[in-house]
Enzyme design. Structure first.
Site, short mmCIF file in Angstrom:
data_model
loop_
_atom_site.label_atom_id
_atom_site.label_comp_id
_atom_site.label_asym_id
_atom_site.label_seq_id
_atom_site.Cartn_x
_atom_site.Cartn_y
_atom_site.Cartn_z
N TYR A 139 0.82 -1.21 0.00
CA TYR A 139 0.00 0.00 0.00
C TYR A 139 0.86 1.27 0.00
O TYR A 139 0.50 2.27 -0.61
CB TYR A 139 -0.95 0.02 1.19
N GLU A 171 3.29 -29.03 18.31
CA GLU A 171 2.49 -28.64 17.15
C GLU A 171 1.27 -27.81 17.57
O GLU A 171 1.00 -26.78 16.98
CB GLU A 171 2.03 -29.90 16.37
N ASP A 196 1.21 -34.45 16.10
CA ASP A 196 0.23 -35.51 15.88
C ASP A 196 0.90 -36.65 15.12
O ASP A 196 1.80 -36.41 14.31
CB ASP A 196 -0.93 -34.99 15.01
#
Lengths: 364, 364
Positions: free
Chosen positions: A96, A192, A244
């Site tokens: 921007y 995690e 996991d």
């Protein structure tokens, strides 16, 4: 250590080379590393993914290059301004800040942020600097706690006194910004999931077991990875990952350890090849008698990912990993860290983790 | 203030009522509030979205209710255990902690987390307690800084000394968990975006302008909203929202101020009806001479949302908001906070915000 003026010098060098070409009546051009899959490789020395040495040239007088040429110079010049003013900004803000219509035309210098983002990566790759060193911030998600003090500007922050919240990892964790002090920990635990991190923080695992606990809430941002690398390289702390037991968790581990293709140009500064995989493993199901009704069936995407990861150079030669991947495919299930809660909500902090570390039961 | 034993008593009441029914040879049943759109309304007194008084009964001997009945009792009993052990857990952990096969059958008590989550909401609604008071955590994303100290367990945390990182807002910010001390601020600034929050933190806006700055990184989690409500209700701090000038940013503002339908049963504890909308507004484009090439065209979804929001009771009677929505539709554009960077990256902290607050240029 790279100082602010070194960074400015590197940017100025790009500028002076181009003005020199113009002064000498030559056609302005500059070289940038090729950032495509064909130029990415696994470097056995640094043990990280790296960018090769293929370069491409951008020519100002080539109609296909002219727009990008102009944009690159704009980005480089704004970055120099940022550094000189001691300010930091997001890549969105940068877009921007630069966006405007070229006087006397209807042409905008940028139409979309998708035009400025790759040029920032070009600059990072060609100057060999991290985005954060260019005073550009990425979004961060991570939180950290443990016996460690950091000096950030005028503030001295004790990460052992963060209550239940933890310290939000800032975007720039370079040594010139974040000074690590009074570190009293024996290892780093890279978790995690946010919810699991909270369990470890609530149980003050980091105090009892003398470690630093950090989470990136899923795939970690650059800052979390960089900070962990610093703890490993500068302070020689071992790093253990707790993910996991599914292809996604193992992929995140792989990124923490060796890096990713998309950030190959920065991985030497982000990856931590020493990281060990503590768990969760499919083989833990038998070892810790985890009931089978907390497992989740693999989907097609999982099976595809396992096949791909088995071929990663750092997994391919590791018998432990090959066995683990084969077992996952054979059992046809995955499981989440939260599955350990079936054995009691503090099983993970009071039995599983201490036992894993004590028996050094991890994958490399 | 609700103490731990009050919460346990509320849960035990549910249990003793059911055992009483059984002892008396009656068919066990309990009532829960209906949590559907038809039972949600805007309460003009509390100025928040609220759940109505429609109730439904769940019967153990109804084949359509029996499974949910059993599951609700399991959830309530595990929540009681959590509280008694002073532990907190995620709703995912709770699901795993409870999941098991009923002895002698092949029936799992839960197949999926989507079965346990709504029951937690049932419990929250029927006991009139927040999830956090049940010792269940939601994921949080927020960070906060400013002249304020919080006591969180044994830790005293000075939010004016958090460096560039900020303090990660924990999931439970109830008074019995987080004690607010040494507050030296005149207002709270609720910032939609992480990157904009970082600008305010880097410029130490909170120090110069004596305020608390907080972001929820997009739609805030419950904890960020609850903490802001506490600062407003307990410490009488005005709350200003700083959002993108787009339907999504204005919707987030609406949730902060009046609440959302999905959390209607808790909004009295989460919403902050005093919140004012400081910006960004479409009318700021003319006021602050923002170049038109940083605006973004509305899409169909935006136009639909504007139409819906114009009808929200708290926007409908507000001329300022109606004008703003009409202007957005007429100009057919929206813009992001980062668009202000076109005027210089510190324009937002050094000119825009101070001017807005000085001239009290905000919407209610």
């Amino acid at each position: 250590m790279i100082t602010m003026s070194d960074t400015v010098k590197k940017i100025e060098k790009l500028g002076t080379e181009i003005t020199k070409q113009i002064d000498e009546g030559k056609e302005p051009n500059y070289s940038i590393p090729v950032r495509s899959l064909g130029n990415v490789y696994y470097d056995k020395v640094s043990k990280t993914i790296k960018l090769g040495d293929k370069e491409s040239k951008r020519h100002f007088l080539n109609i296909g290059h002219a727009r990008k040429f102009m944009q690159t110079i704009l980005v480089a010049s704004e970055v120099k301004n940022l550094i000189k003013h001691g300010a930091t900004t997001s890549i969105r803000d940068l877009y921007y800040a630069l966006k405007h219509t070229i006087e006397g035309t209807k042409e905008n210098v940028f139409e979309d942020q998708s035009e400025s983002d790759p040029l920032i990566e070009d600059l990072e790759a060609s100057l060999g600097l991290l985005r954060e060193e260019l005073h550009l911030t990425a979004s961060t998600k991570g939180i950290i706690a443990g016996k460690m003090t950091v000096k950030d500007g005028k503030d001295t922050i004790d990460l052992a006194r963060m209550g239940s919240g933890g310290w939000g990892v800032p975007s720039n964790v370079e040594p010139e910004k974040i000074e690590i002090k009074d570190l009293d920990a024996e290892y780093v635990l890279f978790i995690e999931k946010d919810a699991v991190w909270k369990r470890f923080n609530e149980d003050q695992f980091w105090k009892k077991h003398k470690c630093i606990i950090i989470t990136g809430k899923g795939q970690p941002a650059r800052a979390e990875r960089r900070l962990v690398q610093r703890l490993n390289k500068e302070y020689k702390l071992p790093v253990y990952a707790l993910m996991d037991a599914d292809p996604w968790g193992m992929y995140i581990y792989s990124v923490i350890k060796q890096g990713s293709i998309s950030l190959s140009y920065s991985e030497e500064k982000l990856a931590t090849p020493d990281t060990k995989y503590l768990g969760l493993m499919i083989s833990d199901v038998d070892k810790y008698k985890i009931p089978s009704n907390v497992t989740i069936k693999l989907n097609l995407q999982d099976i595809k990912r396992i096949k791909e990861m088995k071929e990663y150079p750092w997994f391919k030669k590791d018998k432990g990993w090959q066995k683990e991947f084969d077992l996952m495919k054979q059992r046809n299930y995955k499981l989440e860290l939260e599955a350990l809660s079936r054995k009691g909500i503090r099983f993970i902090t009071e039995e599983y983790l201490p036992h894993k570390i004590e028996t050094r039961d991890f994958l490399g």
